[in-house]
Scaffold this active site. Structure first.
Site, mmCIF file in Angstrom:
data_model
loop_
_atom_site.group_PDB
_atom_site.id
_atom_site.type_symbol
_atom_site.label_atom_id
_atom_site.label_comp_id
_atom_site.label_asym_id
_atom_site.label_seq_id
_atom_site.Cartn_x
_atom_site.Cartn_y
_atom_site.Cartn_z
ATOM 1 N N GLY A 149 29.809 45.203 37.651
ATOM 2 C CA GLY A 149 30.723 44.809 38.898
ATOM 3 C C GLY A 149 32.079 44.897 38.527
ATOM 4 C CE1 TYR A 150 38.905 45.208 39.990
ATOM 5 C CE2 TYR A 150 38.910 42.894 40.986
ATOM 6 C CZ TYR A 150 39.534 43.871 40.472
ATOM 7 O OH TYR A 150 40.798 43.960 40.458
ATOM 8 C CB SER A 160 22.671 43.561 44.585
ATOM 9 O OG SER A 160 23.627 42.796 43.915
ATOM 10 C CB SER A 203 36.137 30.760 42.349
ATOM 11 O OG SER A 203 37.134 31.251 43.449
ATOM 12 C CB THR A 230 36.938 29.292 46.252
ATOM 13 O OG1 THR A 230 36.763 28.848 47.672
ATOM 14 C CG2 THR A 230 35.633 28.943 45.533
ATOM 15 C CE1 TYR A 279 31.530 33.178 45.551
ATOM 16 C CE2 TYR A 279 33.628 32.487 46.052
ATOM 17 C CZ TYR A 279 32.886 33.160 44.998
ATOM 18 O OH TYR A 279 33.553 33.478 44.175
ATOM 19 C CE LYS A 285 31.551 31.984 41.824
ATOM 20 N NZ LYS A 285 30.695 32.765 40.875
ATOM 21 C CG ASN A 310 43.990 35.343 45.190
ATOM 22 O OD1 ASN A 310 44.069 34.142 44.869
ATOM 23 N ND2 ASN A 310 43.555 35.801 46.195
ATOM 24 N N GLY A 342 39.900 28.797 57.630
ATOM 25 C CA GLY A 342 39.790 28.536 56.395
ATOM 26 C C GLY A 342 40.695 28.919 55.433
ATOM 27 C CG ASP A 343 43.160 32.403 54.872
ATOM 28 O OD1 ASP A 343 42.229 32.317 54.072
ATOM 29 O OD2 ASP A 343 43.637 33.426 55.172
HETATM 30 P P1 NAD Z 1 31.098 42.043 41.833
HETATM 31 O O1 NAD Z 1 30.180 41.987 43.104
HETATM 32 O O2 NAD Z 1 31.776 43.302 41.770
HETATM 33 O O3 NAD Z 1 30.423 41.818 40.338
HETATM 34 C C1 NAD Z 1 29.232 40.870 40.598
HETATM 35 C C2 NAD Z 1 27.947 41.891 40.086
HETATM 36 O O4 NAD Z 1 26.878 40.996 40.060
HETATM 37 C C3 NAD Z 1 27.522 43.071 40.818
HETATM 38 O O5 NAD Z 1 27.555 44.038 39.779
HETATM 39 C C4 NAD Z 1 26.114 42.715 41.321
HETATM 40 O O6 NAD Z 1 25.519 43.952 41.515
HETATM 41 C C5 NAD Z 1 25.639 41.706 40.220
HETATM 42 N N1 NAD Z 1 24.757 41.080 40.846
HETATM 43 C C6 NAD Z 1 24.593 40.111 41.789
HETATM 44 N N2 NAD Z 1 23.560 39.378 41.793
HETATM 45 C C7 NAD Z 1 22.720 39.457 40.958
HETATM 46 C C8 NAD Z 1 21.430 39.462 40.385
HETATM 47 N N3 NAD Z 1 20.642 38.399 40.964
HETATM 48 N N4 NAD Z 1 20.956 39.707 39.424
HETATM 49 C C9 NAD Z 1 21.678 40.500 38.691
HETATM 50 N N5 NAD Z 1 22.928 41.180 38.946
HETATM 51 C C10 NAD Z 1 23.454 40.744 40.042
HETATM 52 O O7 NAD Z 1 31.989 40.852 41.649
HETATM 53 P P2 NAD Z 1 33.408 40.534 40.937
HETATM 54 O O8 NAD Z 1 34.752 40.484 41.787
HETATM 55 O O9 NAD Z 1 33.175 41.337 39.597
HETATM 56 O O10 NAD Z 1 33.105 39.131 40.210
HETATM 57 C C11 NAD Z 1 32.490 38.456 39.441
HETATM 58 C C12 NAD Z 1 32.267 37.190 39.541
HETATM 59 O O11 NAD Z 1 33.290 36.468 39.657
HETATM 60 C C13 NAD Z 1 31.469 36.655 40.675
HETATM 61 O O12 NAD Z 1 30.540 35.402 40.342
HETATM 62 C C14 NAD Z 1 32.337 36.036 41.572
HETATM 63 O O13 NAD Z 1 31.769 34.918 42.455
HETATM 64 C C15 NAD Z 1 33.476 35.559 40.674
HETATM 65 N N6 NAD Z 1 34.961 35.443 41.166
HETATM 66 C C16 NAD Z 1 35.285 36.829 41.743
HETATM 67 C C17 NAD Z 1 36.600 36.628 42.350
HETATM 68 C C18 NAD Z 1 37.339 37.911 42.826
HETATM 69 O O14 NAD Z 1 38.076 37.730 43.649
HETATM 70 N N7 NAD Z 1 36.672 39.096 42.525
HETATM 71 C C19 NAD Z 1 37.370 35.537 42.422
HETATM 72 C C20 NAD Z 1 36.990 34.437 41.969
HETATM 73 C C21 NAD Z 1 35.603 34.395 41.337
HETATM 74 C C1 UD1 Z 2 39.575 34.662 49.386
HETATM 75 C C2 UD1 Z 2 38.365 33.880 49.671
HETATM 76 C C3 UD1 Z 2 37.989 32.961 48.318
HETATM 77 C C4 UD1 Z 2 38.013 33.757 47.046
HETATM 78 C C5 UD1 Z 2 39.196 34.564 46.999
HETATM 79 C C6 UD1 Z 2 39.180 35.509 45.809
HETATM 80 C C7 UD1 Z 2 38.337 33.390 51.885
HETATM 81 C C8 UD1 Z 2 38.541 32.434 53.048
HETATM 82 N N1 UD1 Z 2 38.545 33.103 50.894
HETATM 83 O O1 UD1 Z 2 40.661 33.945 49.063
HETATM 84 O O2 UD1 Z 2 36.994 32.224 48.514
HETATM 85 O O3 UD1 Z 2 37.942 33.191 46.026
HETATM 86 O O4 UD1 Z 2 39.446 35.401 48.208
HETATM 87 O O5 UD1 Z 2 38.363 36.503 45.854
HETATM 88 O O6 UD1 Z 2 37.792 34.725 52.230
HETATM 89 N N2 UD1 Z 2 45.282 38.444 54.120
HETATM 90 C C9 UD1 Z 2 45.981 39.090 55.140
HETATM 91 N N3 UD1 Z 2 45.123 40.239 55.608
HETATM 92 C C10 UD1 Z 2 44.100 40.786 55.158
HETATM 93 C C11 UD1 Z 2 43.383 40.002 53.936
HETATM 94 C C12 UD1 Z 2 44.042 38.852 53.449
HETATM 95 O O7 UD1 Z 2 47.085 38.712 55.583
HETATM 96 O O8 UD1 Z 2 43.148 41.801 55.690
HETATM 97 C C13 UD1 Z 2 46.081 37.285 53.554
HETATM 98 C C14 UD1 Z 2 45.227 36.127 53.549
HETATM 99 O O9 UD1 Z 2 45.531 35.388 54.738
HETATM 100 C C15 UD1 Z 2 45.664 35.367 52.117
HETATM 101 C C16 UD1 Z 2 46.359 36.361 51.440
HETATM 102 O O10 UD1 Z 2 46.273 37.644 52.344
HETATM 103 O O11 UD1 Z 2 46.991 34.672 52.727
HETATM 104 C C17 UD1 Z 2 44.999 36.534 50.222
HETATM 105 O O12 UD1 Z 2 43.772 36.808 50.889
HETATM 106 P P1 UD1 Z 2 42.525 37.060 49.977
HETATM 107 O O13 UD1 Z 2 42.892 38.262 49.243
HETATM 108 O O14 UD1 Z 2 41.248 37.338 51.037
HETATM 109 O O15 UD1 Z 2 42.172 36.001 49.008
HETATM 110 P P2 UD1 Z 2 42.301 34.515 49.411
HETATM 111 O O16 UD1 Z 2 42.637 33.905 50.648
HETATM 112 O O17 UD1 Z 2 42.874 33.911 48.206
#
Ligand code: NAD
Ligand code: UD1
Length: 338
Positions: A10-11, A34, A124, A126, A148, A152, A178, A293-294
Site C-alpha cells: 500500500g501507500y 485489495s 491515526s 482520528t 473506521y 483504530k 495527514n 464530521g470534519d
Molecule cells: P493502503 O490502502 O494504501 O494500504 C493498506 C494495504 O493493506 C493495502 O495494500 C491493502 O491491499 C492491504 N490490506 C487490507 N486488508 C488486508 C488484509 N485483510 N490482508 C492483507 N492485506 C490487506 O493504505 P495506507 O494509506 O498505506 O494506510 C496504511 C495504514 O495506515 C492503514 O491501516 C490506515 O488505516 C493507516 N492510516 C492511513 C492514513 C492515510 O491517510 N493514508 C492516515 C492514518 C492512518
Molecule cells: C480524513 C478522514 C480521517 C483520516 C484522514 C487521513 C474524514 C471525515 N476524515 O481526514 O478519518 O484519518 O483523512 O486519511 O474523511 N477537503 C476539501 N476538499 C476535498 C477533500 C478535503 O476541502 O475534496 C478538506 C477537508 O474538509 C479538510 C482538509 O481538506 O479540511 C483535509 O481533508 P482530508 O485530506 O480528507 O483529511 P482529514 O479531513 O484530516
C-alpha cells in the site's frame, strides 16, 4: 532484522519498505492487494536494488500467516494492513470490524505463538476527539465518530491489554496526521481507487485534468482563512518514523503511542496556493458546504516522538506538493500507467 510488513504494497507500507531495506533490514510483505498493485513492490525493489519477500495473502488466512512465521524467523512486525475509507466504514461497518480488528487478533495470536513481541501499529489522529484543541498531545482524550476510527481506537485498546500480559513485549502505536507526497523518484505514490476522499490526491487529479474542479468543503470555519487546517506530513518522513519506532522498540517494553506529524497547520487554501507555486499548475476550486464530521483544525504536538524516538519530520509543504505532483504527472492513472 527480519521485519514482517502487513499491507506493505500500500501507500505508506511501500514507502516504509524502501526505508527498511535502505537501513539494512530484511523485509517480508503480506498483502492481499485489495487496495494496492503489485507494481509498487516491484518498484520498491528497483529503487533500492534489494529484494524482498512478497506473499499475496489475506491476513485473515491463519494458515498462510502461520506458514510465513514458520518460513522466516521474524523479529518484528509493522502492521499497516486494513481498510481506511471513512464513508465506506459507515456503510459497511461489519466489513471494517472484520477486516481491521479480526486480522489484528489473528496477527497477535500468531506472533504470540512464535514468540514475536515487537509490533508497530498504524493508528491515526482520528482517535482524538472532535473537540480536541491543537496542537494535540498523545494524552488528549480519545474518541471516534465513525466505524473506521473505532477500529483504530479498539485495536489500540486490544494492544494495550495484550502488552500487559507479556512483560517482554514492545508495542508502538503510531498516530499519523495527514500523509501526502511520494518517493522522490516518482516511481511509487498514493493510488486511490475511484474518486479521492482526501485533499492532496484530489488536488493533483484536478491539476492533471483528471477531475474538473476542487470542492473546498466550507470557508466559514474559525481558522485564518475559514478553511480546514490540517497537519500534512511527507510520506517519506512518516516511513522514517517507522524505522525509528522499530529501533526504539528493541530498547523499550510496554505499549506506547506517538504522534507522527509536523506540528504545523496548513489550511485548504494555503495548500492549494503552495501546490500552484511549487508546481506551476493551476488548481481551479469552488467553495461548497462543509463535509459532515470534519473539524476546523487538527495538528500534532510531535514533541514526544522527537524526544523518545529521535524522529522529526524535515520535509516542508513545498516538497510535499512537488513530490505528489511528480508522482501524479508521471502516473496520471496511478499504477495502471506503466
Ligand atoms: P493502503 O490502502 O494504501 O494500504 C493498506 C494495504 O493493506 C493495502 O495494500 C491493502 O491491499 C492491504 N490490506 C487490507 N486488508 C488486508 C488484509 N485483510 N490482508 C492483507 N492485506 C490487506 O493504505 P495506507 O494509506 O498505506 O494506510 C496504511 C495504514 O495506515 C492503514 O491501516 C490506515 O488505516 C493507516 N492510516 C492511513 C492514513 C492515510 O491517510 N493514508 C492516515 C492514518 C492512518
Ligand atoms: C480524513 C478522514 C480521517 C483520516 C484522514 C487521513 C474524514 C471525515 N476524515 O481526514 O478519518 O484519518 O483523512 O486519511 O474523511 N477537503 C476539501 N476538499 C476535498 C477533500 C478535503 O476541502 O475534496 C478538506 C477537508 O474538509 C479538510 C482538509 O481538506 O479540511 C483535509 O481533508 P482530508 O485530506 O480528507 O483529511 P482529514 O479531513 O484530516
Amino acid at each position: 532484522m527480519k521485519v514482517l510488513v502487513t499491507g506493505g504494497a500500500g501507500y505508506i507500507g511501500s514507502h516504509t519498505c524502501i526505508e527498511l531495506l535502505d537501513h539494512g533490514h530484511e523485509v517480508i510483505v503480506i498483502d492481499n492487494l485489495s487496495n494496492s498493485h503489485p507494481r509498487s513492490l516491484e518498484r520498491v525493489q528497483s529503487i533500492t536494488q534489494k529484494e524482498l519477500f512478497f506473499y499475496e495473502k489475506d491476513l485473515l488466512d491463519k494458515e498462510a500467516l502461520n506458514q510465513i512465521f514458520q518460513t522466516h524467523a521474524i523479529d518484528a512486525v509493522i502492521h499497516f494492513a486494513g481498510y481506511k475509507a471513512v464513508g465506506e466504514s459507515v456503510e459497511q461497518p461489519l466489513m471494517y470490524y472484520q477486516n481491521n480488528i479480526q486480522s489484528t487478533l489473528i496477527l497477535c495470536e500468531t506472533m504470540q505463538r512464535y514468540g514475536v513481541h515487537h509490533l508497530v501499529f498504524s493508528s491515526s489522529a482520528t482517535v482524538y476527539g472532535m473537540d480536541t484543541k491543537s496542537p494535540i498531545p498523545e494524552n488528549a482524550p480519545l474518541s471516534a465518530t465513525n466505524p473506521y476510527g473505532r477500529t483504530k481506537l479498539f485495536i489500540e485498546e486490544i494492544l494495550r491489554d495484550w502488552a500487559l500480559t507479556l512483560p517482554e513485549s514492545s508495542i508502538t502505536l503510531l498516530r499519523y496526521f495527514n500523509p501526502v507526497g511520494a518517493h522522490s523518484s516518482g516511481l511509487i505514490g498514493e493510488d486511490p481507487q475511484g474518486i479521492p476522499n482526501n485533499l492532496m490526491p484530489y488536488v493533483t487529479q484536478v491539476a492533471s485534468g483528471r477531475r474538473e474542479i476542487l470542492s473546498v468543503f466550507g470557508n466559514d470555519y474559525d481558522t485564518l482563512d475559514g478553511t480546514g487546517v490540517r497537519d500534512y506530513i511527507h510520506v517519506v518522513d512518516l516511513a522514517l518514523g517507522h524505522v525509528k519506532a522499530l529501533e526504539h522498540s528493541f530498547k523499550s517494553t510496554g505499549c506506547d503511542a506517538y504522534n507522527l506529524g509536523t506540528g504545523n497547520g496548513t489550511s485548504v487554501l494555503e495548500l492549494v496556493k503552495a501546490f500552484e507555486q511549487a508546481t506551476g499548475q493551476n488548481v481551479p476550486y469552488q467553495i461548497t458546504d462543509r463535509r459532515p464530521g470534519d473539524v476546523a483544525t487538527c495538528f500534532a504536538n510531535p514533541n514526544k516522538a522527537k524526544l523518545e524516538l529521535s524522529w522529526e519530520a524535515t520535509r516542508d509543504i513545498v516538497e510535499m506538493c512537488k513530490d505528489s505532483w511528480n508522482w501524479q504527472s508521471k502516473h496520471p492513472m496511478g499504477y495502471q500507467t506503466s
